[in-house]
Design a protein around this motif. Structure first.
Motif, short mmCIF file in Angstrom:
data_model
loop_
_atom_site.label_atom_id
_atom_site.label_comp_id
_atom_site.label_asym_id
_atom_site.label_seq_id
_atom_site.Cartn_x
_atom_site.Cartn_y
_atom_site.Cartn_z
N LEU A 18 27.46 41.00 33.90
CA LEU A 18 28.65 40.23 33.51
C LEU A 18 29.37 40.87 32.33
CD1 LEU A 18 27.47 36.53 33.93
CD2 LEU A 18 29.08 37.81 35.36
N ASP A 19 28.64 41.55 31.45
CA ASP A 19 29.27 42.24 30.33
C ASP A 19 30.19 43.36 30.81
OD1 ASP A 19 27.78 40.64 28.61
OD2 ASP A 19 26.27 42.19 28.22
N ARG A 20 29.90 43.92 31.98
CA ARG A 20 30.67 45.03 32.54
C ARG A 20 31.73 44.59 33.54
NH1 ARG A 20 27.02 48.43 35.72
NH2 ARG A 20 28.77 49.84 35.75
N TYR A 21 31.72 43.32 33.90
CA TYR A 21 32.50 42.83 35.04
C TYR A 21 34.00 43.14 34.92
CZ TYR A 21 34.25 39.73 38.68
OH TYR A 21 34.88 39.23 39.77
N LEU A 22 34.62 42.86 33.81
CA LEU A 22 36.06 43.09 33.69
C LEU A 22 36.40 44.57 33.80
CD1 LEU A 22 37.06 40.48 30.97
CD2 LEU A 22 37.30 40.32 33.47
N GLY A 23 35.55 45.42 33.25
CA GLY A 23 35.76 46.86 33.39
C GLY A 23 35.62 47.32 34.84
N LEU A 24 34.66 46.75 35.56
CA LEU A 24 34.48 47.07 36.97
C LEU A 24 35.70 46.64 37.78
CD1 LEU A 24 30.74 46.00 37.43
CD2 LEU A 24 31.63 48.32 37.17
N LEU A 25 36.23 45.45 37.48
CA LEU A 25 37.44 44.98 38.17
C LEU A 25 38.62 45.91 37.88
CD1 LEU A 25 37.39 41.09 37.72
CD2 LEU A 25 36.87 42.41 39.78
N ASP A 26 38.76 46.32 36.62
CA ASP A 26 39.86 47.23 36.27
C ASP A 26 39.76 48.53 37.04
OD1 ASP A 26 40.85 45.37 34.47
OD2 ASP A 26 39.99 46.37 32.70
N ARG A 27 38.57 49.10 37.15
CA ARG A 27 38.41 50.36 37.88
C ARG A 27 38.73 50.19 39.36
NH1 ARG A 27 39.68 55.20 38.46
NH2 ARG A 27 38.25 56.44 39.70
N ARG A 28 38.28 49.11 39.95
CA ARG A 28 38.60 48.84 41.36
C ARG A 28 40.11 48.69 41.54
NH1 ARG A 28 34.78 47.40 45.06
NH2 ARG A 28 32.64 47.44 44.34
N PHE A 29 40.76 48.05 40.59
CA PHE A 29 42.22 47.88 40.66
C PHE A 29 42.92 49.23 40.62
CE2 PHE A 29 46.37 47.35 38.63
CZ PHE A 29 46.96 46.46 39.52
N TYR A 117 40.93 44.73 65.19
CA TYR A 117 39.75 45.60 65.06
C TYR A 117 40.02 47.04 65.49
CZ TYR A 117 35.44 47.62 67.03
OH TYR A 117 34.42 48.45 67.39
N LYS A 118 40.82 47.23 66.53
CA LYS A 118 40.90 48.54 67.18
C LYS A 118 41.44 49.67 66.31
CE LYS A 118 45.42 47.99 69.31
NZ LYS A 118 46.15 47.78 70.55
N ASN A 119 42.22 49.35 65.29
CA ASN A 119 42.76 50.43 64.46
C ASN A 119 42.43 50.23 62.98
OD1 ASN A 119 44.48 48.32 63.86
ND2 ASN A 119 46.34 49.33 64.54
N LEU A 120 41.33 49.54 62.72
CA LEU A 120 40.91 49.19 61.37
C LEU A 120 39.90 50.20 60.83
CD1 LEU A 120 41.03 46.88 59.21
CD2 LEU A 120 39.03 45.93 60.36
N ILE A 121 40.13 50.64 59.59
CA ILE A 121 39.22 51.56 58.90
C ILE A 121 39.08 51.06 57.46
CG2 ILE A 121 38.85 53.92 58.07
CD1 ILE A 121 40.60 54.88 60.43
N THR A 122 37.87 51.13 56.93
CA THR A 122 37.63 50.77 55.54
C THR A 122 37.40 52.04 54.74
OG1 THR A 122 36.59 48.73 56.28
CG2 THR A 122 36.21 49.37 54.00
N LEU A 123 38.21 52.23 53.70
CA LEU A 123 38.05 53.39 52.83
C LEU A 123 36.98 53.10 51.77
CD1 LEU A 123 41.78 54.42 52.19
CD2 LEU A 123 40.19 55.30 53.90
N PRO A 124 36.36 54.15 51.23
CA PRO A 124 35.35 53.94 50.19
C PRO A 124 35.99 53.31 48.95
CG PRO A 124 35.77 56.29 50.52
CD PRO A 124 36.55 55.56 51.55
N LEU A 125 35.32 52.33 48.38
CA LEU A 125 35.83 51.65 47.19
C LEU A 125 34.66 51.15 46.36
CD1 LEU A 125 38.11 50.48 45.49
CD2 LEU A 125 38.19 48.53 47.03
N HIS A 126 34.34 51.91 45.33
CA HIS A 126 33.31 51.49 44.39
C HIS A 126 33.59 52.14 43.05
CE1 HIS A 126 31.27 55.40 44.84
NE2 HIS A 126 31.51 55.27 46.12
N THR A 127 33.00 51.60 42.01
CA THR A 127 33.35 52.00 40.65
C THR A 127 32.81 53.36 40.24
OG1 THR A 127 31.47 50.75 39.77
CG2 THR A 127 33.59 49.62 39.90
N LEU A 128 31.97 53.97 41.03
CA LEU A 128 31.47 55.30 40.70
C LEU A 128 32.36 56.42 41.24
CD1 LEU A 128 27.61 54.81 41.11
CD2 LEU A 128 28.99 54.73 39.03
N LEU A 129 33.42 56.05 41.97
CA LEU A 129 34.36 57.06 42.43
C LEU A 129 35.15 57.57 41.22
CD1 LEU A 129 35.85 55.34 45.61
CD2 LEU A 129 34.42 57.38 45.57
#
Length: 151
Positions: A18-29, A117-129
């Protein structure tokens, strides 16, 4: 019917996170903002994460490539993988899942679900990128989808 109590160790880890949560949200944004830019440039539809009165944790980044079918989508996923970018498909419609196929009557009865579904792709999204990783995903998407999108 499962009793799933959290252990004290897991609770301690969660509290520390939880101490890191806002920073993680910022990076994802930051990452979703860059993905939005490249998708808009390429004419690829993408999930809208932030509008007035609604915000997102940016958990997933879903794109839809107009005019392609499942085989073309899978080819794009394979080409991204060959270049080191792990993509995925979220979400497979329930009527296509083994457990529900028989009771649902098949995906043919759910054309809107299949169309999504037929043309859906999920791109990588995590804070270590890193920023370089995000740029590589964007440039790889540009290269791989060149023959599929009309920007």
């Amino acid at each position: 019917w499962y009793k799933c109590n959290m252990t004290d160790i897991m609770a301690a880890i969660g509290l520390k996170q939880l101490d890191r949560y806002l920073g993680l949200l910022d990076r994802r944004f930051e990452i979703t903002k860059r993905y939005d830019e490249i998708c808009d440039e390429l004419g690829i539809s993408h999930m809208i994460h932030h509008v007035d009165g609604m915000d997102s944790s940016n958990h997933l980044y879903l794109i839809r490539i107009p005019g392609i079918d499942v085989e073309q989508r899978n080819e794009i996923i394979n080409q991204m993988t060959e270049r080191g970018v792990a993509t995925n498909v979220h979400y497979k419609p329930m009527p296509m899942m083994t457990a529900y196929r028989e009771v649902s009557g098949g995906i043919e009865r759910y054309p809107n679900s299949y169309d999504y579904y037929k043309n859906l792709i999920t791109l990588p999204l995590h804070t270590l990128l890193s920023d370089d990783d995000v740029e590589y995903v964007c440039e790889t998407l540009r290269t791989v989808t060149r023959d599929y999108v009309k920007a």
